[in-house]
Design a protein around this motif. Structure first.
Motif, PDB file in Angstrom:
ATOM      1  N   SER B  36      46.786  61.841  55.420  1.00 53.79           N
ATOM      2  CA  SER B  36      46.052  60.736  56.028  1.00 53.79           C
ATOM      3  C   SER B  36      46.846  59.427  56.002  1.00 53.79           C
ATOM      4  O   SER B  36      47.424  59.047  54.992  1.00 53.79           O
ATOM      5  N   SER B  85      38.807  58.231  56.646  1.00 48.58           N
ATOM      6  CA  SER B  85      39.775  58.978  55.840  1.00 48.58           C
ATOM      7  C   SER B  85      40.902  58.084  55.321  1.00 48.58           C
ATOM      8  O   SER B  85      41.289  58.163  54.154  1.00 48.58           O
ATOM      9  N   TYR B  88      41.140  56.044  51.967  1.00 48.42           N
ATOM     10  CA  TYR B  88      41.377  56.675  50.665  1.00 48.42           C
ATOM     11  C   TYR B  88      42.844  57.034  50.460  1.00 48.42           C
ATOM     12  O   TYR B  88      43.175  57.783  49.555  1.00 48.42           O
ATOM     13  N   ALA B  89      43.702  56.517  51.336  1.00 47.56           N
ATOM     14  CA  ALA B  89      45.101  56.967  51.328  1.00 47.56           C
ATOM     15  C   ALA B  89      45.789  56.749  49.985  1.00 47.56           C
ATOM     16  O   ALA B  89      46.719  57.463  49.637  1.00 47.56           O
ATOM     17  N   ASP B  91      44.081  56.698  47.004  1.00 47.94           N
ATOM     18  CA  ASP B  91      43.181  57.119  45.922  1.00 47.94           C
ATOM     19  C   ASP B  91      43.651  58.425  45.301  1.00 47.94           C
ATOM     20  O   ASP B  91      43.501  59.499  45.872  1.00 47.94           O
ATOM     21  N   ARG B  92      44.233  58.328  44.131  1.00 44.97           N
ATOM     22  CA  ARG B  92      44.635  59.507  43.358  1.00 44.97           C
ATOM     23  C   ARG B  92      44.044  59.377  41.980  1.00 44.97           C
ATOM     24  O   ARG B  92      44.497  58.519  41.235  1.00 44.97           O
TER      25      ARG B  92
END
Lengths: 492, 230
Positions: B36, B85, B88-89, B91-92
């Motif tokens: 994404s 989408s 959240y690129a 978000d880990r």
């Protein structure tokens, strides 16, 4: 050729039986505490303000799910494998020193993992991914434990006398492979201290970001249910129900169809956890459609089991173990119908994020998984300890108390979940939201209380089970294996 | 064929594995191929925000709060624009959650203030009567782990190319840059400067004193993170 029956070695099975009972009680005790915390928030301070950090809902919640999944259920899987495996493969553990040593090593490492997991989750060391909360050092330990389990399965298969693998063994093999694949891929993470030379040594960051992380997580999360709560429990019922009832499995063809169907369809269904999220629409649709298709293989096994009782239904009245297993099968059918209904998009729009999902998980785990494990261990106890079951009436009481507990649990959560969902979406005649969020919380108080009562009843039943198992092992009337071949050993 | 498989465990296991791995390949791979892209305006987390995100994770806030707004009128009315989408690129891990015992927090920075969060974490029921959220008082005493936040920044920058120290396009047509300090001490100094701005809006004297003494309590980091959710 020897004529006398094989003497099986239950050293390892006994260790895991003990573990199953202990972790079952611990996991459900935490569950009961959580249920009361939701109904009465002051219970969060159960051990006082000073320890609030560790008795708080948010710290205990992952501990509860992990204790029940990886503690109680996985121990039950191991306990039954080390019993069933020998019997259906017609080989004793004692025949292989290597298998005995690796099995003991596996158990020892498991104990180590339990300590590490309890400690780290209470301290808040978590990756936050549901049922995959452990940081990388524990993940590696778990992989080693799981590889050792694989060695047990294929090692015993390697020295077997019975050439054809019985249905239960198919399911144990699938459990091993499924969990291995899912666990490895979902827990791909980069230890940050190794890359940067700073920070906590155990901390890691997920290999996947955002939507991809969610996709892998629910591919794992849903199928951890498949290969932890469905497949191995089916393995158990395929062995224990025919054995306990003295009936042959109703249909071999249906077993085949159900097994391969389940293997193929289950993995597609993970997408139903992500409906209306940011994963591509076609995946959501696949998840939804395959969830409904999943009814077929699930009901296949369950119907096969219920039909195994054909002509022998009187046993339900006389043998509490059959009662446990038949109810487990029924709950399996119920749960695998409820799940697909919740996976239909329009229903999911209402049900997702609500307590109905919590109810669904619990009618599955309490009604199907736990009932089956409880029954399996009660079936094993007389054969492992060579003693009669201590009390049949205690088993009966346990059955009814726990059944009442499950019913209270899922009915209250249905009402709570649907109420919540309806209130979240309600608009008034001017098109404004009808309720503030807190209205949807306070209205649930009575249902949360009923759930806590139901959970407590179920928990009481766990003690009855533990007591019965303990007394059977120590005080039951002695009985020889040969006496147990045809009849179910029940004390009056 | 099945009878044969049942007598040959190795091939049986292979057949099972292929059957179960199939769906994962079809469903997971395509999305990975087109990882994404961040939406315009989506920035990586600053050191303090990331430390706050760790506090959020440490206390499993995601067990009760979602961070995913579904495209329904009732949800966009309540929480704001539905999730995309690309938001959240960075978000880990993802923190969508699976249960809403409390409200969604995806855009909580738009409708709650530092002051509100402070009071709410101390005594939720006093701010929202009827709330069943427990108090999180230890966050006012425990120190945030800036070291680990910095370690994660360095890691995602090195391994996943997360764009620190680079101009990021914003919705107003301009750009913004999120700083990644060259050293741990630099990161600590940056985090403290950010913490001071948050503490200025707080009432708790102990927290103010701690920040004045160069310490960053967990609550300050957490609020920095919650304020960044927009």
């Amino acid at each position: 050729m020897e004529n006398r029956p094989l003497e099986y070695d239950y050293t390892i099975a006994k260790l895991w039986m003990f573990m199953t009972i202990v972790l079952g009680i611990v996991g459900m005790l935490i569950g009961v505490i959580l249920a009361w915390e939701l109904a009465f928030p002051s219970v969060n301070l159960i051990a006082g303000e000073g320890l609030a950090e560790f008795t708080n809902f948010s710290r205990l919640r992952p501990l509860h799910t992990d204790a029940v999944i990886f503690g109680f259920t996985v121990s039950g899987i191991m306990a039954t494998w080390f019993y069933v495996g020998q019997r259906v493969l017609k080989v004793s553990m004692a025949e292989s020193k290597f298998l005995m040593v690796t099995a003991k090593l596996q158990f020892a490492l498991y104990l180590l993992a339990v300590v590490a997991i309890v400690g780290s989750l209470l301290l808040g060391i978590t990756t936050s991914k549901e049922y995959a909360e452990f940081e990388w050092p524990i993940d590696i330990l778990i992989v080693v434990i799981w590889v050792l389990f694989g060695i047990q399965i294929f090692g015993l298969i390697g020295i077997r006398r019975e050439k054809s693998l019985y249905i239960s063994v198919w399911y144990y093999i699938a459990t091993f492979l499924g969990i291995a694949m899912l666990y490895l891929f979902n827990n791909m993470e980069v230890p940050t201290a190794l890359v940067s030379g700073a920070g906590a040594w155990y901390h890691s960051v997920s290999m996947y970001a955002g939507t991809n992380d969610a996709l892998v997580q629910w591919w794992y999360g849903h199928n951890a249910v498949a290969f932890g709560f469905t497949v191995p429990i089916v393995a158990m019922i395929y062995y224990f129900l025919p054995k306990e009832s003295g009936q042959a499995v109703y249909s071999y063809k249906l077993s085949l169809l159900a097994f391969w169907g389940l293997m193929f369809v289950y993995l597609w269904a993970g997408g139903h956890h992500l409906l209306f999220s940011t994963v591509p629409d076609w995946m959501q649709t696949m998840g939804s459609v395959f969830s409904v298709v999943l009814i077929l293989p699930s009901w296949g096994s369950a119907i096969n089991m219920l039909l195994t009782m054909k002509g022998e239904w009187n046993q339900v009245a006389t043998n509490p173990l059959i009662k446990f297993m038949v109810l487990a099968s029924t709950f399996y059918m119920f749960s695998t119908l409820e799940g697909p209904i919740q996976a239909i998009k329009s229903v999911n729009a209402l049900a997702h994020f609500t307590d109905w999902i919590v109810g669904h998980v619990h009618d599955g785990v309490l009604g199907w998984v736990s009932f089956m494990i409880i029954a399996a261990l009660l079936h094993m106890a007389p054969r492992v300890y060579k003693r009669e079951i201590y009390s049949k009436s205690l088993m009966n009481t346990q059955f009814w108390i726990q059944t009442l507990g499950v019913v209270l649990y899922f009915t209250s959560m249905w009402i709570a979940g649907i109420t919540q969902g309806m209130m979240w979406r309600a608009h008034d005649e001017f098109g404004n939201l009808a309720y503030s969020f807190i209205d949807t919380v306070t209205v649930l108080h009575p249902y949360y209380t009923i759930r806590a009562v139901g959970g407590t009843l179920y928990f009481l039943g766990m003690f009855m089970w533990a007591w019965n198992m303990y007394k059977t092992a120590t005080a039951g009337r002695r009985v020889e294996e040969s006496e147990l071949q045809s009849a179910s050993p029940m004390a009056a | 064929m099945f009878h044969w498989l049942e007598k040959h465990p190795f091939f049986f296991a292979v057949a099972v594995f292929v059957t179960i791995a199939f769906a994962g390949l079809i469903e997971n791979l395509p999305n990975f191929a087109e990882a994404s892209q961040p939406t315009i305006g989506t920035k990586p987390y600053s050191t303090l925000e990331l430390a706050g995100r760790h506090v959020y994770i440490k206390n499993s806030c995601n067990a009760c709060h979602s961070q995913l707004i579904r495209p329904f009128k009732s949800e966009t009315d309540r929480y704001g624009h539905y999730s995309l989408s690309g938001e959240y690129a960075y978000d880990r891990p993802f923190l969508w959650g699976s249960k809403r015992t409390g409200p969604d927090l995806m855009r909580v920075g738009n409708y709650r203030t530092t002051d509100w969060h402070e009071n709410h974490m101390k005594d939720p029921a006093a701010i929202v009567p009827g709330s069943i959220m427990p108090a999180y008082r230890w966050m006012f005493k425990n120190l945030a782990d800036i070291d680990t936040a910095y370690a994660e920044q360095v890691t995602v920058n090195k391994v996943f190319n997360v764009p620190y120290n680079k101009p990021i396009p914003m919705t107003d047509g301009g750009t913004a840059t999120v700083k990644l300090a060259g050293s741990l001490d630099g990161a600590k100094a940056d985090a403290l400067a950010e913490a001071k701005m948050i503490a200025a809006d707080m009432k708790d004297q102990d927290v103010k004193d701690m920040v004045a003494n160069g310490q960053v309590p967990e609550i300050v980091a957490l609020i920095a993170y919650l304020n960044s959710l927009k």
